[in-house]
Design a protein around this motif. Structure first.
Motif, mmCIF file in Angstrom:
data_model
loop_
_atom_site.group_PDB
_atom_site.id
_atom_site.type_symbol
_atom_site.label_atom_id
_atom_site.label_comp_id
_atom_site.label_asym_id
_atom_site.label_seq_id
_atom_site.Cartn_x
_atom_site.Cartn_y
_atom_site.Cartn_z
ATOM 1 N N THR A 68 0.847 -1.200 0.000
ATOM 2 C CA THR A 68 0.000 0.000 0.000
ATOM 3 C C THR A 68 0.878 1.243 0.000
ATOM 4 O O THR A 68 1.818 1.343 0.799
ATOM 5 N N PRO A 69 0.616 2.195 -0.884
ATOM 6 C CA PRO A 69 1.454 3.402 -0.934
ATOM 7 C C PRO A 69 1.463 4.147 0.400
ATOM 8 O O PRO A 69 0.460 4.219 1.112
ATOM 9 N N ALA A 70 2.615 4.710 0.716
ATOM 10 C CA ALA A 70 2.772 5.493 1.944
ATOM 11 C C ALA A 70 3.819 6.570 1.699
ATOM 12 O O ALA A 70 4.590 6.504 0.740
ATOM 13 N N ALA A 71 3.817 7.556 2.559
ATOM 14 C CA ALA A 71 4.815 8.621 2.444
ATOM 15 C C ALA A 71 5.137 9.157 3.833
ATOM 16 O O ALA A 71 4.299 9.117 4.750
ATOM 17 N N ILE A 90 10.439 14.900 1.561
ATOM 18 C CA ILE A 90 9.374 13.950 1.248
ATOM 19 C C ILE A 90 9.996 12.619 0.874
ATOM 20 O O ILE A 90 10.928 12.564 0.062
ATOM 21 N N PHE A 91 9.491 11.553 1.470
ATOM 22 C CA PHE A 91 9.982 10.213 1.176
ATOM 23 C C PHE A 91 8.794 9.318 0.835
ATOM 24 O O PHE A 91 7.891 9.149 1.660
ATOM 25 N N PRO A 107 9.577 1.803 8.178
ATOM 26 C CA PRO A 107 10.673 1.919 9.152
ATOM 27 C C PRO A 107 12.030 2.078 8.486
ATOM 28 O O PRO A 107 12.877 2.860 8.955
ATOM 29 N N GLU A 108 12.257 1.359 7.400
ATOM 30 C CA GLU A 108 13.539 1.424 6.710
ATOM 31 C C GLU A 108 13.771 2.796 6.078
ATOM 32 O O GLU A 108 14.889 3.322 6.081
ATOM 33 N N ILE A 109 12.692 3.381 5.523
ATOM 34 C CA ILE A 109 12.809 4.717 4.927
ATOM 35 C C ILE A 109 13.230 5.732 5.990
ATOM 36 O O ILE A 109 14.136 6.548 5.771
ATOM 37 N N ALA A 110 12.580 5.697 7.134
ATOM 38 C CA ALA A 110 12.891 6.648 8.201
ATOM 39 C C ALA A 110 14.304 6.442 8.728
ATOM 40 O O ALA A 110 15.050 7.413 8.957
ATOM 41 N N GLU A 111 14.699 5.194 8.908
ATOM 42 C CA GLU A 111 16.041 4.913 9.422
ATOM 43 C C GLU A 111 17.113 5.367 8.436
ATOM 44 O O GLU A 111 18.105 5.997 8.821
#
Length: 251
Positions: A184-187, A199-200, A208-212
């Protein structure tokens, strides 16, 4: 008079005209620490007394308001975004009411609106989602049991999740249990509308991996839902075949 003013999501020029004018007139400003753009304070009168509420308790904030009121002065309580969303304003207003001190609320642009602008996205797309759920993960401040994230996720609606950047592993788990797929898309929108905005894009599965990877630990909004995808139906409002009060349908 006490005015609870929404400072907006970050950019100084996103405060309302009413809020800006009140800042210029205030004798006292109590602002919400690092969450409010300091540029807004530059509009204050030279003699205005300015307090950072990050280091203050509720009782200390109210004491400053009462002291100003006794002098016949006007106070602006400057909150981030819109005061009505995670602003902890009810407890302040109740104490002011008990003290017979008048107050008013001045709405502001919430960060979830700022995040949509940053994403160039529409939360409510026909045949995708017509509901926006604004919520947060339970942390030191609990949430009601009936509002647990997985129960809200079961609707499959657009979700704007505040105050949860440090809880992305359990957030991902609860979203998936609730019914969102891993893809599911998320940002993640960090400091929407601020100069340092980032923006990610990703999915529920890799939040979690994007934030880390990008060292995002706070001051970010999590957006989840298919509104971030490409598929949606055209609005009936501007469909040539759709009649309404102001326009006849065209063949």
């Amino acid at each position: 008079m006490i005015y609870f003013v929404g400072a907006g999501p970050g950019a100084a020029d996103l405060i309302t005209v009413r809020g800006w004018n009140l800042l210029k007139e205030a004798n006292v400003i109590i602002y919400a620490g690092s969450l409010v753009n300091k540029q807004l304070l530059e509009s204050a009168k030279a003699e205005c007394r300015i307090y950072n509420s990050a280091s203050m308790t509720l009782e200390e904030v109210i004491a400053v308001m009462k002291a100003a009121e006794e002098k016949g002065e006007m106070t602006v309580r400057l909150h981030t975004g819109d005061p009505s969303i995670y602003g902890a304003v009810r407890e302040q207003m109740d104490l002011l009411s008990k003290a017979d001190i008048p107050y008013e609320m001045v709405p502001g642009v919430s960060s979830f609106c700022g995040a949509a602008a940053a994403l160039k996205a529409e939360y409510t797309l026909p045949d995708v989602s017509q509901t926006v759920i604004i919520t947060r993960m339970a942390g030191r401040t609990p949430v009601p049991e009936k509002e647990e994230i997985s129960l809200l996720a079961s609707h499959g609606a657009t979700m704007a999740i505040f105050l949860s950047t440090g809880l992305l592993v359990p957030l991902r788990e609860r979203l998936i249990i609730g019914g969102y797929q891993e893809d599911t898309p998320a940002a993640i929108v960090y400091k929407a509308t601020w100069p340092e905005e980032q923006i990610f894009y990703g999915t529920v599965g890799n939040l979690p991996e994007i934030a880390e990877k990008n060292k995002i630990t706070k001051t970010a909004l999590i957006l989840v839902g298919d509104f971030l995808g490409d598929a949606y139906e055209r609005s009936k409002l501007y469909d040539p075949a759709f009649s309404h009060e102001f326009r006849e349908a065209k063949k």
